[in-house]
Design an enzyme around this catalytic site. Structure first.
Site, PDB file in Angstrom:
ATOM      1  N   LEU A 181       0.818  -1.215   0.000  1.00  0.00           N
ATOM      2  CA  LEU A 181       0.000   0.000   0.000  1.00  0.00           C
ATOM      3  C   LEU A 181       0.848   1.260   0.000  1.00  0.00           C
ATOM      4  CD1 LEU A 181      -3.088  -0.443  -0.037  1.00  0.00           C
ATOM      5  CD2 LEU A 181      -1.958  -2.322   1.141  1.00  0.00           C
ATOM      6  N   ASP A 182       1.978   1.243   0.707  1.00  0.00           N
ATOM      7  CA  ASP A 182       2.824   2.422   0.812  1.00  0.00           C
ATOM      8  C   ASP A 182       3.374   2.813  -0.555  1.00  0.00           C
ATOM      9  OD1 ASP A 182       3.738   4.429   2.438  1.00  0.00           O
ATOM     10  OD2 ASP A 182       5.141   3.192   3.570  1.00  0.00           O
ATOM     11  N   ASP A 183       3.992   1.856  -1.246  1.00  0.00           N
ATOM     12  CA  ASP A 183       4.520   2.139  -2.586  1.00  0.00           C
ATOM     13  C   ASP A 183       3.416   2.583  -3.529  1.00  0.00           C
ATOM     14  OD1 ASP A 183       7.536   1.283  -3.311  1.00  0.00           O
ATOM     15  OD2 ASP A 183       6.831   0.117  -1.612  1.00  0.00           O
ATOM     16  N   VAL A 231       2.382   6.196  -2.951  1.00  0.00           N
ATOM     17  CA  VAL A 231       3.422   7.145  -3.357  1.00  0.00           C
ATOM     18  C   VAL A 231       3.506   7.240  -4.880  1.00  0.00           C
ATOM     19  CG1 VAL A 231       5.906   7.597  -3.307  1.00  0.00           C
ATOM     20  CG2 VAL A 231       4.728   6.902  -1.230  1.00  0.00           C
ATOM     21  N   ARG A 282      -0.298   7.681   4.349  1.00  0.00           N
ATOM     22  CA  ARG A 282       0.038   7.750   2.929  1.00  0.00           C
ATOM     23  C   ARG A 282      -1.190   7.463   2.068  1.00  0.00           C
ATOM     24  NH1 ARG A 282       4.369   8.897   4.375  1.00  0.00           N
ATOM     25  NH2 ARG A 282       5.427   6.910   4.663  1.00  0.00           N
TER      26      ARG A 282
END
Length: 646
Positions: A383-385, A388, A457
């Site tokens: 999820l973070d990548d 971003v 994020r």
């Protein structure tokens, strides 16, 4: 060091500093548009790499072993052992592995550095006091008893999903590491170990000190311990046909996720375990599965200009590329935007659109659409990548070219929101806390629950692309972030060190979601960041902030990446004109090196709190440039509002 004063035409000085950073980062951008920087952990991974080669009985590469030896000796701590991060405390498990690797390389036990390490190990309880994974490593070499290893029956993989202990209830990293280990711990192979090196001298007399586990509950812990005793007693009684079927299921799990030369789970421990699993099952070296698994390990070896070699835990090209693209977009101008466009063009085809990974166990009706951290890891996008990358594509001038990619990324992200309103890194609702009590989980990192930094994020991404604040999912996410705020105003940073990282992440999200900066949640967080600024103008926080008995912020040396996070967080909520921000900008200018970048030995990345930390070599390169460019842009703007989610 390059030094300049904000008092003398500050914006011109900022232009010069930013331009030098852009030029330096431009020199290391790959021809196809991506960036990838070294990712360094502690002594454990390079030591395990040496042990793996001797486990397999491969021909010795003496120059490579010597280079790894130089690296291991250099990072030995003043306490005689090896820490988990630069300047950190003695860690017995890392020290045992480093000692064993150096002994295999050829360091005799009477050398001063070996004697100091051995004394530190024995003083801490000896090899028997190490963690589970170290005891497994020792047992595989016949250098420790299998009785000291918790029993994990291979048949675990056959259990129904409703069973309390099930692989789908564990985090992705645990899953990929454990499945090949199920085979290894039941087959109990012995390393070839051609030199016959053992470490009997690391065992102390008497009872070993117990490993302190995180997040345990008395009843669960002792219940699982009793179950382990039962499993040890009945282990010889498992039907052979059932064990054979379970072993085949483990092999099927691994081969389905082998991931080409990027390896099982694209992380070293899982990749190395897969190689040893194939080996113990009799797969020849040239078997396609074993060969490609072995090759995946070699791709993690980092050859340094100083003549040292170490092995990375994984690689971070998608993360590095997306974040550097954000920094370039912040800089603006023809060259920086051209570099960002090339980066985004490289990222676009790496979106996973055709594989329903392990996350689909929990959310089977969600379409894939995320990005992984590594070059390839289709079963495990995060999820973070994804958040971003989507934000970078959305803010690009040619964002229309990425409309479909943005939509699918957002759809997948929304589909993996957990019931409490937050997001974990790889799975939804991975919150079975009782599993942290099993003897095998003494690292306390068996789960992937929602965290403030990843959730922030995702909120930033959704808000940036226009998610209404009144939507149920956004209201739930903001309520989750509010509930996660610490009494001092900060937020915990699961994947970055630590409260500075978490607070930066959430402040960016609150700004993107248009939360009133005068409200108590924002004011308290900004005040906390300002209060912990160091006298030199920078910010710093140590990995010890993950301690179980954490009682509040403890001052630590300033770092380039943490200073940039604090500045980006403060600027996101409208305090650009505060003297603390000016001092932080001055700190970054004064510490910029002649090559246009920044130096940083300290680890500011998180793997597993209290167990495994990361030094992202790219963080002190692109984050400071990003902060300087944003400050310059805001100072030239009448509105001084940050328009993006990061």
């Amino acid at each position: 060091m390059h030094s300049s004063s904000l008092a003398d035409d500050p914006l011109t000085c900022l232009d010069e500093a930013v331009d030098r950073a852009v030029a330096a980062l431009g020199q290391v951008q790959r021809e196809d548009g991506h960036w990838v920087f070294e990712l360094e952990a502690d002594a454990t991974i390079p030591a395990e790499y040496v042990l793996l080669k001797h486990y397999l009985g491969e021909p010795r590469d003496l120059p490579r072993e010597a280079a790894i030896g130089r690296y291991l000796r250099r990072i030995q701590g003043s306490h005689g052992g090896w820490p988990l991060f630069h300047g950190g405390a003695f860690d017995i498990s890392a020290t045992i592995k480093a000692y064993y690797a150096l002994k295999i390389i050829g360091d005799t036990i009477d050398l001063p550095h070996m004697a100091r390490a051995r004394a530190a190990i024995l003083a801490a309880g000896g090899a028997a006091a190490s963690n589970v994974f170290t005891r497994i490593q020792l047992a595989l070499f016949g250098a420790g008893p299998w009785s000291a290893v918790p029993t994990m029956p291979t048949e675990l993989i056959l259990l129904p999903r409703w069973f309390p202990v099930h692989l789908s209830k564990m985090a992705y990293w645990a899953r990929t590491v454990i499945v090949p280990l199920l085979v290894l711990t039941n087959q109990r192979p012995v390393a070839r170990n051609p030199l016959g090196v053992k470490v009997d001298e690391l065992y102390a007399p008497g009872r070993a000190k117990p490993v302190v586990q995180a997040k345990t509950k008395f009843l669960w812990k002792h219940g699982f311990a009793a179950l382990d005793g039962v499993l040890k007693a009945v282990d010889p009684l498992w039907p052979a046909a059932l064990r054979k079927r379970a072993t085949a299921a483990c092999v099927d799990f691994v081969t389905e996720r082998l991931n080409g030369e990027d390896g099982l789970g694209a992380i070293y421990p899982a990749m190395a375990n897969s190689v040893m699993m194939f080996d113990c099952l009799g797969y020849p070296e040239d078997h396609p599965h074993r060969a490609i698994a072995r090759q995946s390990v070699e791709k993690l070896v980092a050859l340094r200009e100083d003549g040292e070699i170490y092995c990375q835990p994984c690689v971070s090209p998608v993360w590095d590329t997306a974040l550097t693209a954000h920094a370039m977009l912040e800089v603006g101008g023809e060259e920086a935007e051209r570099r960002a466009e090339a980066a985004l063009a490289w990222l676009k085809p790496r979106q996973v659109l055709d594989v329903k990974g392990d996350w689909a166990e929990q959310r089977p009706d969600v379409r894939p659409g995320g990005w992984a951290f590594q070059y390839n890891n289709a079963h495990y996008p995060d999820l973070d990548d994804t958040a971003v990358v989507v934000m970078a594509m959305d803010r690009a001038k040619n964002s229309a070219d990425y409309e479909q990619a943005i939509a699918r990324g957002a759809e997948w992200t929304v589909g993996l929101q957990s019931r409490n309103g937050g997001w974990g890194a790889f799975d939804a609702d991975n919150t079975h806390d009782y599993l942290n009590n099993i003897p095998f989980a003494d690292h306390g990192a068996l789960l992937d629950p929602p965290t403030a930094d990843v959730s922030a994020r995702c909120v930033s991404m959704l808000a940036q692309i226009g998610e209404p604040l009144t939507s149920p999912r956004m209201k739930a996410a903001l309520a989750y972030l509010e509930a996660e705020q610490e009494p001092d105003g900060s937020w915990f940073g699961r994947w970055g060190v630590n409260y500075i990282y978490g607070t930066w992440s959430v402040l960016c999200a609150l700004n993107a979601a248009k939360i009133d900066p005068a409200g108590p949640m924002v004011r308290k967080a900004a005040a906390w960041l300002i209060a912990i600024q160091n006298a030199d103008g920078g910010w710093g926080e140590d990995c010890e902030s993950y301690a179980l008995d954490y009682k509040g912020y403890t001052p630590a040396p300033s770092t380039a990446s943490q200073t940039a996070w604090a500045l980006l967080g403060l600027m996101a909520v409208g305090v650009t004109g505060h003297p603390a921000v000016a001092r932080g900008i001055a700190y970054l200018q004064d510490t910029q090196t002649d090559d246009g970048l920044w130096e940083q030995e300290h680890y500011t990345g998180g793997g597993f709190p209290r167990v495994f930390y990361l030094r992202y070599h790219g963080y002190p390169k692109f984050f400071p440039m990003w902060a300087l460019a944003r400050y310059r842009n805001l100072m030239r703007s009448n509105a001084r509002e940050v328009a993006w989610g990061m």
